[in-house]
Design a protein around this motif. Structure first.
Motif, PDB file in Angstrom:
ATOM      1  N   THR A 127       0.783  -1.076  -0.071  1.00 26.80           N
ATOM      2  CA  THR A 127       0.006   0.029  -0.085  1.00 26.80           C
ATOM      3  C   THR A 127       0.842   1.332   0.200  1.00 26.80           C
ATOM      4  O   THR A 127       0.670   2.220  -0.983  1.00 26.80           O
ATOM      5  CB  THR A 127      -1.001  -0.085   1.208  1.00 26.80           C
ATOM      6  OG1 THR A 127      -1.749  -1.244   1.160  1.00 26.80           O
ATOM      7  CG2 THR A 127      -1.876   1.219   1.566  1.00 26.80           C
ATOM      8  N   LEU A 128       1.892   1.237   0.746  1.00 27.05           N
ATOM      9  CA  LEU A 128       2.645   2.704   0.751  1.00 27.05           C
ATOM     10  C   LEU A 128       3.583   2.719  -0.396  1.00 27.05           C
ATOM     11  O   LEU A 128       3.484   3.619  -0.883  1.00 27.05           O
ATOM     12  CB  LEU A 128       3.745   2.308   1.939  1.00 27.05           C
ATOM     13  CG  LEU A 128       3.306   2.510   3.449  1.00 27.05           C
ATOM     14  CD1 LEU A 128       4.079   2.018   4.568  1.00 27.05           C
ATOM     15  CD2 LEU A 128       2.953   3.965   3.577  1.00 27.05           C
ATOM     16  N   GLU A 129       4.068   1.465  -0.908  1.00 28.55           N
ATOM     17  CA  GLU A 129       4.890   1.507  -2.203  1.00 28.55           C
ATOM     18  C   GLU A 129       3.796   2.028  -3.141  1.00 28.55           C
ATOM     19  O   GLU A 129       4.144   3.066  -4.146  1.00 28.55           O
ATOM     20  CB  GLU A 129       5.143   0.132  -2.522  1.00 28.55           C
ATOM     21  CG  GLU A 129       6.169  -0.035  -3.978  1.00 28.55           C
ATOM     22  CD  GLU A 129       6.429  -1.493  -4.266  1.00 28.55           C
ATOM     23  OE1 GLU A 129       7.624  -1.572  -4.283  1.00 28.55           O
ATOM     24  OE2 GLU A 129       5.635  -2.357  -4.035  1.00 28.55           O
ATOM     25  N   LYS A 130       2.390   1.609  -3.297  1.00 24.11           N
ATOM     26  CA  LYS A 130       1.668   2.209  -4.436  1.00 24.11           C
ATOM     27  C   LYS A 130       1.578   3.649  -4.145  1.00 24.11           C
ATOM     28  O   LYS A 130       1.416   4.579  -5.103  1.00 24.11           O
ATOM     29  CB  LYS A 130       0.324   1.485  -4.234  1.00 24.11           C
ATOM     30  CG  LYS A 130      -0.626   2.043  -5.384  1.00 24.11           C
ATOM     31  CD  LYS A 130      -1.852   0.962  -5.195  1.00 24.11           C
ATOM     32  CE  LYS A 130      -2.795   1.309  -6.346  1.00 24.11           C
ATOM     33  NZ  LYS A 130      -2.814   2.797  -6.901  1.00 24.11           N
ATOM     34  N   ARG A 131       1.271   4.084  -2.988  1.00 27.58           N
ATOM     35  CA  ARG A 131       0.938   5.587  -2.596  1.00 27.58           C
ATOM     36  C   ARG A 131       2.258   6.226  -2.999  1.00 27.58           C
ATOM     37  O   ARG A 131       2.091   7.544  -3.635  1.00 27.58           O
ATOM     38  CB  ARG A 131       0.718   5.864  -1.049  1.00 27.58           C
ATOM     39  CG  ARG A 131      -0.496   5.425  -0.576  1.00 27.58           C
ATOM     40  CD  ARG A 131      -0.689   5.653   0.891  1.00 27.58           C
ATOM     41  NE  ARG A 131      -2.200   4.974   1.316  1.00 27.58           N
ATOM     42  CZ  ARG A 131      -2.462   4.765   2.349  1.00 27.58           C
ATOM     43  NH1 ARG A 131      -1.595   5.129   3.505  1.00 27.58           N
ATOM     44  NH2 ARG A 131      -3.642   4.439   2.807  1.00 27.58           N
ATOM     45  N   ILE A 141      12.236   3.670  -4.276  1.00 30.32           N
ATOM     46  CA  ILE A 141      11.050   2.757  -4.841  1.00 30.32           C
ATOM     47  C   ILE A 141      10.767   3.380  -6.203  1.00 30.32           C
ATOM     48  O   ILE A 141      10.395   2.681  -7.118  1.00 30.32           O
ATOM     49  CB  ILE A 141       9.839   3.375  -3.931  1.00 30.32           C
ATOM     50  CG1 ILE A 141       9.709   2.228  -2.720  1.00 30.32           C
ATOM     51  CG2 ILE A 141       8.539   2.924  -4.594  1.00 30.32           C
ATOM     52  CD1 ILE A 141       8.946   2.575  -1.235  1.00 30.32           C
ATOM     53  N   ILE A 142      11.005   4.657  -6.339  1.00 27.58           N
ATOM     54  CA  ILE A 142      10.695   5.521  -7.673  1.00 27.58           C
ATOM     55  C   ILE A 142      11.881   4.894  -8.594  1.00 27.58           C
ATOM     56  O   ILE A 142      11.605   4.350  -9.768  1.00 27.58           O
ATOM     57  CB  ILE A 142      10.745   6.924  -7.423  1.00 27.58           C
ATOM     58  CG1 ILE A 142       9.755   7.192  -6.553  1.00 27.58           C
ATOM     59  CG2 ILE A 142      10.700   7.523  -8.865  1.00 27.58           C
ATOM     60  CD1 ILE A 142       9.807   8.648  -6.099  1.00 27.58           C
ATOM     61  N   GLY A 143      13.059   4.908  -8.281  1.00 26.86           N
ATOM     62  CA  GLY A 143      14.246   4.325  -9.234  1.00 26.86           C
ATOM     63  C   GLY A 143      13.897   2.845  -9.319  1.00 26.86           C
ATOM     64  O   GLY A 143      13.997   2.390 -10.705  1.00 26.86           O
ATOM     65  N   ALA A 144      13.588   1.955  -8.500  1.00 24.76           N
ATOM     66  CA  ALA A 144      13.292   0.651  -8.923  1.00 24.76           C
ATOM     67  C   ALA A 144      12.130   0.539  -9.953  1.00 24.76           C
ATOM     68  O   ALA A 144      12.328  -0.443 -10.986  1.00 24.76           O
ATOM     69  CB  ALA A 144      13.139  -0.107  -7.541  1.00 24.76           C
ATOM     70  N   ALA A 186       4.574   9.983  -6.955  1.00 24.60           N
ATOM     71  CA  ALA A 186       5.423  10.357  -8.142  1.00 24.60           C
ATOM     72  C   ALA A 186       4.796  10.468  -9.479  1.00 24.60           C
ATOM     73  O   ALA A 186       5.529  11.170 -10.374  1.00 24.60           O
ATOM     74  CB  ALA A 186       6.547   9.074  -8.142  1.00 24.60           C
ATOM     75  N   GLU A 187       3.814   9.800  -9.920  1.00 24.11           N
ATOM     76  CA  GLU A 187       3.080   9.743 -11.081  1.00 24.11           C
ATOM     77  C   GLU A 187       2.498  11.418 -10.922  1.00 24.11           C
ATOM     78  O   GLU A 187       2.426  11.881 -12.204  1.00 24.11           O
ATOM     79  CB  GLU A 187       2.006   8.885 -11.189  1.00 24.11           C
ATOM     80  CG  GLU A 187       2.692   7.359 -11.527  1.00 24.11           C
ATOM     81  CD  GLU A 187       2.850   7.300 -13.026  1.00 24.11           C
ATOM     82  OE1 GLU A 187       2.739   8.148 -13.653  1.00 24.11           O
ATOM     83  OE2 GLU A 187       3.631   6.144 -13.179  1.00 24.11           O
TER      84      GLU A 187
END
Length: 122
Positions: free
Chosen positions: A26-30, A84-87, A35-36
């Motif tokens: 959930t945190l990763e998606k947020r 997270i964004i870089g990955a 970022a989007e």
């Protein structure tokens, strides 16, 4: 060794808590949605995010040198956001990268010397 040195007299102690896999996702998606929304994902690339990560690591080093647990927590969080964004931009799953890294180190033997150097056992 206690992870918070005694001389860290200021700041807050935050006891660790478990984060479930569902909470992580959930945190990763947020983070990725954030970022989007800010056009970081379409307008950035893995190298740019890696550079941002190094800036956040510098902030962590500064926080640690000042013995500020609050600033260190903020920096650790910012490092995770950039990773997270870089990955995502690289097309890899950060948790899979962690799992792969753990597979490499899990059977390593050795110890950390007093001078901070890790000595591998053969």
């Amino acid at each position: 060794m206690n992870w918070i040195p005694e001389h860290w007299s200021h700041g807050q102690y935050y006891p660790p808590r478990e984060v479930t896999m569902n909470e992580w996702k959930t945190l990763e998606k947020r983070v990725l949605d954030w970022a989007e929304d800010r056009r970081i994902i379409p307008n950035s690339d893995p190298l740019t995010q890696a550079i941002k990560t190094t800036e956040e690591v510098a902030e962590l080093l500064n926080a640690l040198s000042k013995c500020s647990i609050d600033e260190a927590r903020d920096a650790y969080g910012d490092i995770l956001v950039t990773m997270i964004i870089g990955a995502k931009l690289q097309g890899v799953d950060l948790l899979e990268c962690l799992a792969d890294a753990y597979e490499v180190i899990k059977d390593r033997k050795g110890h950390l010397r007093d001078d901070g150097i890790f000595v591998k056992e053969e």
